[in-house]
Design a protein around this motif. Structure first.
Motif, PDB file in Angstrom:
ATOM      1  N   PRO A 131     -39.778 -58.366 -58.269  1.00 16.35           N
ATOM      2  CA  PRO A 131     -38.892 -57.197 -58.285  1.00 16.35           C
ATOM      3  C   PRO A 131     -37.582 -57.440 -59.024  1.00 16.35           C
ATOM      4  CG  PRO A 131     -38.681 -58.307 -56.205  1.00 16.35           C
ATOM      5  CD  PRO A 131     -39.708 -59.083 -57.009  1.00 16.35           C
ATOM      6  N   THR A 132     -37.545 -58.424 -59.929  1.00 13.46           N
ATOM      7  CA  THR A 132     -36.289 -58.808 -60.578  1.00 13.46           C
ATOM      8  C   THR A 132     -35.571 -57.622 -61.196  1.00 13.46           C
ATOM      9  OG1 THR A 132     -37.079 -61.033 -61.000  1.00 13.46           O
ATOM     10  CG2 THR A 132     -35.263 -60.268 -62.358  1.00 13.46           C
ATOM     11  N   PHE A 133     -36.279 -56.745 -61.865  1.00 12.10           N
ATOM     12  CA  PHE A 133     -35.611 -55.661 -62.580  1.00 12.10           C
ATOM     13  C   PHE A 133     -35.446 -54.400 -61.749  1.00 12.10           C
ATOM     14  CE2 PHE A 133     -37.117 -58.519 -65.842  1.00 12.10           C
ATOM     15  CZ  PHE A 133     -35.933 -58.756 -66.507  1.00 12.10           C
ATOM     16  N   VAL A 134     -36.282 -54.223 -60.712  1.00 14.08           N
ATOM     17  CA  VAL A 134     -36.108 -53.060 -59.830  1.00 14.08           C
ATOM     18  C   VAL A 134     -35.348 -53.443 -58.572  1.00 14.08           C
ATOM     19  CG1 VAL A 134     -38.134 -51.833 -60.664  1.00 14.08           C
ATOM     20  CG2 VAL A 134     -38.352 -53.387 -58.726  1.00 14.08           C
ATOM     21  N   ILE A 135     -35.099 -54.692 -58.361  1.00  7.54           N
ATOM     22  CA  ILE A 135     -34.355 -55.301 -57.258  1.00  7.54           C
ATOM     23  C   ILE A 135     -35.135 -55.293 -55.946  1.00  7.54           C
ATOM     24  CG2 ILE A 135     -32.147 -55.430 -56.017  1.00  7.54           C
ATOM     25  CD1 ILE A 135     -31.928 -55.930 -59.052  1.00  7.54           C
ATOM     26  N   ALA A 136     -35.753 -54.172 -55.551  1.00 10.38           N
ATOM     27  CA  ALA A 136     -36.479 -54.155 -54.276  1.00 10.38           C
ATOM     28  C   ALA A 136     -37.662 -53.198 -54.349  1.00 10.38           C
ATOM     29  CB  ALA A 136     -35.553 -53.750 -53.139  1.00 10.38           C
ATOM     30  N   ARG A 137     -38.741 -53.581 -53.672  1.00 13.21           N
ATOM     31  CA  ARG A 137     -39.934 -52.740 -53.558  1.00 13.21           C
ATOM     32  C   ARG A 137     -40.385 -52.734 -52.103  1.00 13.21           C
ATOM     33  NH1 ARG A 137     -41.808 -55.325 -58.629  1.00 13.21           N
ATOM     34  NH2 ARG A 137     -41.879 -53.680 -60.177  1.00 13.21           N
ATOM     35  N   VAL A 138     -40.951 -51.608 -51.682  1.00 19.91           N
ATOM     36  CA  VAL A 138     -41.560 -51.513 -50.363  1.00 19.91           C
ATOM     37  C   VAL A 138     -43.062 -51.394 -50.569  1.00 19.91           C
ATOM     38  CG1 VAL A 138     -41.752 -50.174 -48.240  1.00 19.91           C
ATOM     39  CG2 VAL A 138     -39.536 -50.371 -49.386  1.00 19.91           C
ATOM     40  N   HIS A 139     -43.807 -52.285 -49.939  1.00 17.88           N
ATOM     41  CA  HIS A 139     -45.266 -52.277 -50.009  1.00 17.88           C
ATOM     42  C   HIS A 139     -45.791 -51.802 -48.663  1.00 17.88           C
ATOM     43  CE1 HIS A 139     -45.200 -54.475 -53.824  1.00 17.88           C
ATOM     44  NE2 HIS A 139     -44.215 -55.173 -53.284  1.00 17.88           N
ATOM     45  N   ARG A 140     -46.505 -50.703 -48.678  1.00 22.10           N
ATOM     46  CA  ARG A 140     -47.026 -50.102 -47.453  1.00 22.10           C
ATOM     47  C   ARG A 140     -48.235 -50.873 -46.944  1.00 22.10           C
ATOM     48  NH1 ARG A 140     -42.687 -47.610 -46.333  1.00 22.10           N
ATOM     49  NH2 ARG A 140     -42.020 -46.131 -47.887  1.00 22.10           N
ATOM     50  N   ASP A 142     -31.374 -53.148 -44.523  1.00 22.54           N
ATOM     51  CA  ASP A 142     -31.390 -53.115 -43.059  1.00 22.54           C
ATOM     52  C   ASP A 142     -31.969 -51.823 -42.508  1.00 22.54           C
ATOM     53  OD1 ASP A 142     -29.182 -51.735 -43.975  1.00 22.54           O
ATOM     54  OD2 ASP A 142     -27.827 -52.509 -42.447  1.00 22.54           O
ATOM     55  N   ALA A 143     -32.141 -50.794 -43.333  1.00 24.34           N
ATOM     56  CA  ALA A 143     -32.707 -49.528 -42.860  1.00 24.34           C
ATOM     57  C   ALA A 143     -34.144 -49.697 -42.394  1.00 24.34           C
ATOM     58  CB  ALA A 143     -32.632 -48.471 -43.956  1.00 24.34           C
ATOM     59  N   SER A 144     -34.892 -50.592 -43.030  1.00 30.19           N
ATOM     60  CA  SER A 144     -36.285 -50.797 -42.644  1.00 30.19           C
ATOM     61  C   SER A 144     -36.505 -52.149 -41.984  1.00 30.19           C
ATOM     62  CB  SER A 144     -37.182 -50.679 -43.887  1.00 30.19           C
ATOM     63  OG  SER A 144     -36.781 -51.617 -44.857  1.00 30.19           O
ATOM     64  N   ALA A 145     -35.435 -52.869 -41.725  1.00 32.53           N
ATOM     65  CA  ALA A 145     -35.547 -54.242 -41.233  1.00 32.53           C
ATOM     66  C   ALA A 145     -36.294 -54.359 -39.914  1.00 32.53           C
ATOM     67  CB  ALA A 145     -34.165 -54.873 -41.109  1.00 32.53           C
ATOM     68  N   ASP A 146     -36.169 -53.397 -39.023  1.00 29.83           N
ATOM     69  CA  ASP A 146     -36.830 -53.501 -37.720  1.00 29.83           C
ATOM     70  C   ASP A 146     -38.329 -53.247 -37.796  1.00 29.83           C
ATOM     71  OD1 ASP A 146     -34.433 -54.096 -36.518  1.00 29.83           O
ATOM     72  OD2 ASP A 146     -34.042 -52.036 -35.888  1.00 29.83           O
ATOM     73  N   ASP A 147     -38.769 -52.472 -38.789  1.00 28.65           N
ATOM     74  CA  ASP A 147     -40.167 -52.069 -38.874  1.00 28.65           C
ATOM     75  C   ASP A 147     -40.979 -52.851 -39.892  1.00 28.65           C
ATOM     76  OD1 ASP A 147     -39.594 -50.011 -37.032  1.00 28.65           O
ATOM     77  OD2 ASP A 147     -38.853 -48.755 -38.664  1.00 28.65           O
ATOM     78  N   ALA A 148     -40.301 -53.625 -40.735  1.00 37.22           N
ATOM     79  CA  ALA A 148     -40.972 -54.302 -41.839  1.00 37.22           C
ATOM     80  C   ALA A 148     -40.667 -55.788 -41.810  1.00 37.22           C
ATOM     81  CB  ALA A 148     -40.495 -53.705 -43.166  1.00 37.22           C
ATOM     82  N   ILE A 149     -41.393 -56.499 -42.626  1.00 35.33           N
ATOM     83  CA  ILE A 149     -41.065 -57.890 -42.915  1.00 35.33           C
ATOM     84  C   ILE A 149     -40.314 -57.853 -44.240  1.00 35.33           C
ATOM     85  CG2 ILE A 149     -42.029 -60.121 -43.549  1.00 35.33           C
ATOM     86  CD1 ILE A 149     -44.253 -59.334 -41.412  1.00 35.33           C
ATOM     87  N   THR A 150     -39.138 -58.447 -44.261  1.00 34.41           N
ATOM     88  CA  THR A 150     -38.305 -58.431 -45.458  1.00 34.41           C
ATOM     89  C   THR A 150     -38.297 -59.827 -46.071  1.00 34.41           C
ATOM     90  OG1 THR A 150     -36.913 -56.697 -44.487  1.00 34.41           O
ATOM     91  CG2 THR A 150     -35.999 -57.922 -46.362  1.00 34.41           C
ATOM     92  N   VAL A 203     -41.064 -55.460 -47.372  1.00 32.10           N
ATOM     93  CA  VAL A 203     -39.969 -55.172 -48.290  1.00 32.10           C
ATOM     94  C   VAL A 203     -39.745 -56.449 -49.085  1.00 32.10           C
ATOM     95  CG1 VAL A 203     -37.532 -54.557 -48.525  1.00 32.10           C
ATOM     96  CG2 VAL A 203     -38.928 -53.505 -46.717  1.00 32.10           C
ATOM     97  N   HIS A 204     -39.897 -56.354 -50.403  1.00 39.24           N
ATOM     98  CA  HIS A 204     -39.768 -57.517 -51.287  1.00 39.24           C
ATOM     99  C   HIS A 204     -38.573 -57.259 -52.202  1.00 39.24           C
ATOM    100  CE1 HIS A 204     -41.742 -60.080 -54.709  1.00 39.24           C
ATOM    101  NE2 HIS A 204     -40.833 -60.768 -54.046  1.00 39.24           N
ATOM    102  N   ALA A 205     -37.544 -58.079 -52.059  1.00 41.47           N
ATOM    103  CA  ALA A 205     -36.325 -57.906 -52.846  1.00 41.47           C
ATOM    104  C   ALA A 205     -36.023 -59.164 -53.634  1.00 41.47           C
ATOM    105  CB  ALA A 205     -35.152 -57.564 -51.929  1.00 41.47           C
ATOM    106  N   ASP A 206     -35.265 -58.995 -54.693  1.00 42.55           N
ATOM    107  CA  ASP A 206     -34.889 -60.111 -55.547  1.00 42.55           C
ATOM    108  C   ASP A 206     -33.399 -59.986 -55.847  1.00 42.55           C
ATOM    109  OD1 ASP A 206     -34.423 -61.910 -57.636  1.00 42.55           O
ATOM    110  OD2 ASP A 206     -36.430 -61.631 -58.451  1.00 42.55           O
ATOM    111  N   ALA A 207     -32.626 -60.942 -55.372  1.00 45.49           N
ATOM    112  CA  ALA A 207     -31.173 -60.902 -55.559  1.00 45.49           C
ATOM    113  C   ALA A 207     -30.730 -61.693 -56.786  1.00 45.49           C
ATOM    114  CB  ALA A 207     -30.478 -61.444 -54.309  1.00 45.49           C
ATOM    115  N   TYR A 208     -31.673 -62.149 -57.602  1.00 47.76           N
ATOM    116  CA  TYR A 208     -31.346 -62.990 -58.762  1.00 47.76           C
ATOM    117  C   TYR A 208     -30.324 -62.331 -59.678  1.00 47.76           C
ATOM    118  CZ  TYR A 208     -32.026 -65.822 -62.974  1.00 47.76           C
ATOM    119  OH  TYR A 208     -31.831 -66.626 -64.064  1.00 47.76           O
ATOM    120  N   ARG A 209     -30.505 -61.078 -59.988  1.00 50.98           N
ATOM    121  CA  ARG A 209     -29.617 -60.387 -60.925  1.00 50.98           C
ATOM    122  C   ARG A 209     -28.309 -59.945 -60.278  1.00 50.98           C
ATOM    123  NH1 ARG A 209     -31.890 -58.675 -65.619  1.00 50.98           N
ATOM    124  NH2 ARG A 209     -30.724 -56.733 -65.659  1.00 50.98           N
ATOM    125  N   LEU A 210     -28.192 -60.136 -58.972  1.00 49.42           N
ATOM    126  CA  LEU A 210     -26.968 -59.728 -58.281  1.00 49.42           C
ATOM    127  C   LEU A 210     -25.956 -60.862 -58.187  1.00 49.42           C
ATOM    128  CD1 LEU A 210     -28.535 -57.762 -55.293  1.00 49.42           C
ATOM    129  CD2 LEU A 210     -27.901 -56.910 -57.562  1.00 49.42           C
TER     130      LEU A 210
END
Length: 149
Positions: free
Chosen positions: A56-65, A94-102, A71-78
């Motif tokens: 997710p380097t260029f989109v920063i974060a993706r949610v996979h159902r 943190d909006a989806s943190a309780d229901d997902a694996i981040t 939730v797969h995020a990449d902070a490399y570019r940040l």
């Protein structure tokens, strides 16, 4: 632990997925090419998420159902921004943190505030293309859960 191939890295991710549960935060660290995305692909396969998992380097974060969302995020570019933590906040992880694996690549020093309990996974790539993995539990029952792997 040593992982000889990229497929071994994915398989390790599948095994790790078996001990993960909604609300977990996993931070992946290591140099470029160490296997962070391959590990996440394995986690996704183990969780039964839909669709391919790519960096997710260029989109920063993706949610996979899936049964448990990933939730797969990449902070490399940040990391080179004046206030990368503000950008992490803008992602609203943190909006989806309780229901997902981040799972956050390059997130050390930026996202630990999302959860008091998290797992840091250090990956490295050796000269022979073998990967090494080290699991560093932070708080909670991580140490106990990792014993079952």
């Amino acid at each position: 632990m040593k992982l000889a191939t990229v497929e071994d890295t994915r398989e390790f991710g599948r095994r790790l997925a078996a001990v993960l549960r909604p609300g977990d935060l996993v931070l992946l660290t290591g140099p470029l090419g160490a296997g962070k995305t391959a590990l996440t692909q394995g986690i996704g396969a183990g969780l039964g998420v839909q669709g391919p998992i790519t960096s997710p380097t260029f989109v920063i974060a993706r949610v996979h159902r899936g049964p448990v969302p990933l939730v797969h995020a990449d902070a490399y570019r940040l990391g080179d921004r004046p206030d990368p933590r503000a950008e992490i906040d803008d992602l609203d992880l943190d909006a989806s943190a309780d229901d997902a694996i981040t799972v956050v690549e390059w997130g050390v020093g930026l996202v630990e505030q999302l959860n008091d309990e998290y797992l840091q996974v250090r990956l490295d790539r050796l000269d022979d293309d073998t990967r090494t993995v080290e699991l560093l539990p932070h708080g909670g029952d991580w140490a106990h859960r990792l014993e079952t792997m």
